[in-house]
Design an enzyme around this catalytic site. Sequence first.
Site, PDB file in Angstrom:
ATOM      1  N   GLN A 197      37.561  52.699  50.814  1.00  0.00           N
ATOM      2  CA  GLN A 197      38.427  51.612  50.377  1.00  0.00           C
ATOM      3  C   GLN A 197      39.658  52.081  49.611  1.00  0.00           C
ATOM      4  OE1 GLN A 197      34.751  49.258  48.899  1.00  0.00           O
ATOM      5  NE2 GLN A 197      36.171  47.659  49.523  1.00  0.00           N
ATOM      6  N   ARG A 200      32.670  54.477  38.468  1.00  0.00           N
ATOM      7  CA  ARG A 200      31.812  54.561  39.651  1.00  0.00           C
ATOM      8  C   ARG A 200      32.699  54.687  40.885  1.00  0.00           C
ATOM      9  NH1 ARG A 200      29.221  49.912  43.018  1.00  0.00           N
ATOM     10  NH2 ARG A 200      28.077  51.190  44.506  1.00  0.00           N
ATOM     11  N   HIS A 228      28.484  54.744  50.440  1.00  0.00           N
ATOM     12  CA  HIS A 228      29.067  53.394  50.379  1.00  0.00           C
ATOM     13  C   HIS A 228      29.624  53.091  51.777  1.00  0.00           C
ATOM     14  CE1 HIS A 228      30.793  50.276  47.394  1.00  0.00           C
ATOM     15  NE2 HIS A 228      31.093  49.828  48.591  1.00  0.00           N
ATOM     16  N   ASN A 282      24.862  52.199  48.209  1.00  0.00           N
ATOM     17  CA  ASN A 282      25.469  50.930  47.856  1.00  0.00           C
ATOM     18  C   ASN A 282      25.008  49.841  48.810  1.00  0.00           C
ATOM     19  OD1 ASN A 282      27.582  49.252  46.430  1.00  0.00           O
ATOM     20  ND2 ASN A 282      28.184  48.973  48.571  1.00  0.00           N
ATOM     21  N   GLU A 283      24.400  48.814  48.260  1.00  0.00           N
ATOM     22  CA  GLU A 283      24.095  47.583  48.993  1.00  0.00           C
ATOM     23  C   GLU A 283      23.502  47.808  50.384  1.00  0.00           C
ATOM     24  OE1 GLU A 283      27.541  45.013  49.047  1.00  0.00           O
ATOM     25  OE2 GLU A 283      27.504  44.760  46.889  1.00  0.00           O
ATOM     26  N   ASN A 335      24.680  44.559  42.076  1.00  0.00           N
ATOM     27  CA  ASN A 335      26.012  44.054  42.411  1.00  0.00           C
ATOM     28  C   ASN A 335      25.895  42.548  42.571  1.00  0.00           C
ATOM     29  OD1 ASN A 335      26.530  46.787  42.638  1.00  0.00           O
ATOM     30  ND2 ASN A 335      27.174  46.723  44.786  1.00  0.00           N
ATOM     31  N   TYR A 383      27.960  38.837  43.009  1.00  0.00           N
ATOM     32  CA  TYR A 383      29.174  38.050  43.253  1.00  0.00           C
ATOM     33  C   TYR A 383      28.924  36.553  43.122  1.00  0.00           C
ATOM     34  CZ  TYR A 383      31.467  42.382  44.331  1.00  0.00           C
ATOM     35  OH  TYR A 383      32.000  43.636  44.192  1.00  0.00           O
ATOM     36  N   GLU A 389      28.565  46.249  40.172  1.00  0.00           N
ATOM     37  CA  GLU A 389      29.761  45.587  40.694  1.00  0.00           C
ATOM     38  C   GLU A 389      29.740  44.132  40.258  1.00  0.00           C
ATOM     39  OE1 GLU A 389      30.586  45.724  44.946  1.00  0.00           O
ATOM     40  OE2 GLU A 389      30.100  47.861  45.002  1.00  0.00           O
ATOM     41  N   TRP A 422      34.197  45.300  39.699  1.00  0.00           N
ATOM     42  CA  TRP A 422      34.809  45.575  40.995  1.00  0.00           C
ATOM     43  C   TRP A 422      36.108  44.801  41.040  1.00  0.00           C
ATOM     44  CZ3 TRP A 422      33.686  49.018  44.747  1.00  0.00           C
ATOM     45  CH2 TRP A 422      34.514  48.938  45.885  1.00  0.00           C
ATOM     46  N   GLU A 467      39.652  45.933  51.744  1.00  0.00           N
ATOM     47  CA  GLU A 467      38.465  45.080  51.630  1.00  0.00           C
ATOM     48  C   GLU A 467      37.822  44.873  53.012  1.00  0.00           C
ATOM     49  OE1 GLU A 467      36.447  44.050  49.299  1.00  0.00           O
ATOM     50  OE2 GLU A 467      35.332  42.743  50.644  1.00  0.00           O
ATOM     51  N   TRP A 468      37.343  45.972  53.605  1.00  0.00           N
ATOM     52  CA  TRP A 468      36.538  45.931  54.825  1.00  0.00           C
ATOM     53  C   TRP A 468      37.162  45.042  55.905  1.00  0.00           C
ATOM     54  CZ3 TRP A 468      34.198  50.171  53.966  1.00  0.00           C
ATOM     55  CH2 TRP A 468      33.688  50.489  52.714  1.00  0.00           C
TER      56      TRP A 468
HETATM   57  C1  PNW Z   1      30.608  44.539  48.074  1.00  0.00           C
HETATM   58  N1  PNW Z   1      28.614  39.033  50.676  1.00  0.00           N
HETATM   59  O1  PNW Z   1      30.472  44.029  49.372  1.00  0.00           O
HETATM   60  C2  PNW Z   1      30.914  45.994  48.294  1.00  0.00           C
HETATM   61  O2  PNW Z   1      30.024  46.874  47.666  1.00  0.00           O
HETATM   62  C3  PNW Z   1      32.334  46.362  48.023  1.00  0.00           C
HETATM   63  O3  PNW Z   1      32.664  47.519  48.758  1.00  0.00           O
HETATM   64  C4  PNW Z   1      33.236  45.190  48.334  1.00  0.00           C
HETATM   65  O4  PNW Z   1      34.588  45.536  48.268  1.00  0.00           O
HETATM   66  C5  PNW Z   1      32.891  44.090  47.343  1.00  0.00           C
HETATM   67  O5  PNW Z   1      31.517  43.782  47.368  1.00  0.00           O
HETATM   68  C6  PNW Z   1      33.690  42.808  47.557  1.00  0.00           C
HETATM   69  O6  PNW Z   1      33.400  42.246  48.810  1.00  0.00           O
HETATM   70  C7  PNW Z   1      30.025  42.762  49.632  1.00  0.00           C
HETATM   71  O7  PNW Z   1      29.123  38.415  51.616  1.00  0.00           O
HETATM   72  C8  PNW Z   1      30.370  42.210  50.843  1.00  0.00           C
HETATM   73  O8  PNW Z   1      27.645  38.532  50.038  1.00  0.00           O
HETATM   74  C9  PNW Z   1      29.912  40.975  51.184  1.00  0.00           C
HETATM   75  C10 PNW Z   1      29.079  40.294  50.325  1.00  0.00           C
HETATM   76  C11 PNW Z   1      28.730  40.843  49.107  1.00  0.00           C
HETATM   77  C12 PNW Z   1      29.203  42.083  48.761  1.00  0.00           C
END
Ligand code: PNW
Length: 449
Positions: free
Chosen positions: A21, A78, A122, A166-167, A298, A300, A362, A403, A410-411
């Site tokens: 990233q 990190r 990651h 990671n995740e 992590n 969100y 995160e 984060w 962002e992917w």
């Molecule tokens: C994480 N969801 O990804 C990643 O660890 C990071 O690389 C990324 O940039 C960040 O969160 C923000 O997206 C996620 O849909 C991607 O639940 C998708 C989800 C959660 C985390």
Amino acid sequence: MTDLLRFPADFVWGASTAAYQIEGAAEEDGKGPSIWDTFVRRPGAVRDGHTGAVACDHYHRLDEDVALMRRLGLDAYRFSISWPRVLPAGAGRVEPRGLDFYDRLVDALLDAGIEPTPTLFHWDLPQALEDEGGWMVRDTAYRFGEYAAVVAERLGDRVRRWITLNEPFVHMSFGYGFGVHAPGRALMLDALPVAHHQLLGHGLAVAALRAGARPDAQVLIANNCSPVRLRADAASAADRLAADAYDALHNRLFNDPLLLGRYPDLSAYGLADPSWGGVVQDDDLKVIAAPLDGLGVNYYNPTWITAPADPAAGLPFDLAEPQEAYRRTAFDWPVVPDGLTELLVGLKAGYGDALPPVWITENGCSEPAGVDDRARIDYLAGHVGAVARAREQGVDVRGYFTWSLLDNFEWAEGYHQRFGLVEVDFETQTRTPRASFEWYRALIAAQRP
Ligand code: PNW
């Protein structure tokens, strides 16, 4: 706002990034291709055809970026190590220039008084390993353990805190289940072996780090965890079963084997038979359940679930939208700070003494471009407060990593989502700290004795 929050002096304040990233330099110094280098070329895979070929050009701007971290007052940073920079073909020949980069980064961080906190994986799997089946095959777990040993040998004298994966949930579901991330395979529930092979790789990496790193080294994993919620209008027995199924797949599939040494019974939800058709072999769970020094979380937002509209259609749940009018981030994700308290208190209630110290590895949000990011300050203040409330309720949370330090790739969204405390102009590579950077700097400074 900031002066209301007091954490212990040894609470660790950090920020997170990931190699693909931010680094760019996708073909430099002998780096091999990763699955992301391949995936971004697939038409339609990433919005507007963006790629991480240059990203934040961090590979060439390491000193400038560490100077920003020093200004911010971070205790820890990190970052992730690109596996194909170190082992261009995933296994075998080591590329010394790749290791040199991380060696310089670790030294620059230590010089700045910042604890380097590398993540070994990651999502940027070496393409050569994907060509052999990627995480669908067991060999990849062994290759990951070998890679961990190579990195530990070079950095293990100085790194005191490591993160293996990671995740693994997001990598399995987005990468192999739905195909919206690399490697872009849409196997749906047939992707379950990806969970087991990542976890086995994690366990093998723990052993490699314990053998090769300094004796006081701590090893963590960073799991994406989401508290599962029902809508007020969805509280039938079928809805509750659907919520349990989702919790089993998203959270318990990864936390239970690590902390309890067993998988949740997915067959109870029609998800898979317990042996996964021979994927889970004797003693694998002993390797996976090697004691952890901490669980990285992590967070969100919560996930809302209802019973599936069409139970025959595949998954035993439907993803739903909350009925409440939460504020939304630029990514349209709901802002729900109390979900983080709920998650942490729930982990403690569920795992009890089996839960090691927790680290928020995160947490952050995407907001519109511009440096006056009041919305991000509100998000961060709310979630740091949510951590404080979980601590008051007895959850041993040791650190918080936001984060992200920088806007970055962002992917599947490319550069359209901006998560940084620091704005990045991707034309000029100019870094401009946002209001949230100043807010976080003041928060950290206020915690100092
Ligand atoms: C994480 N969801 O990804 C990643 O660890 C990071 O690389 C990324 O940039 C960040 O969160 C923000 O997206 C996620 O849909 C991607 O639940 C998708 C989800 C959660 C985390």
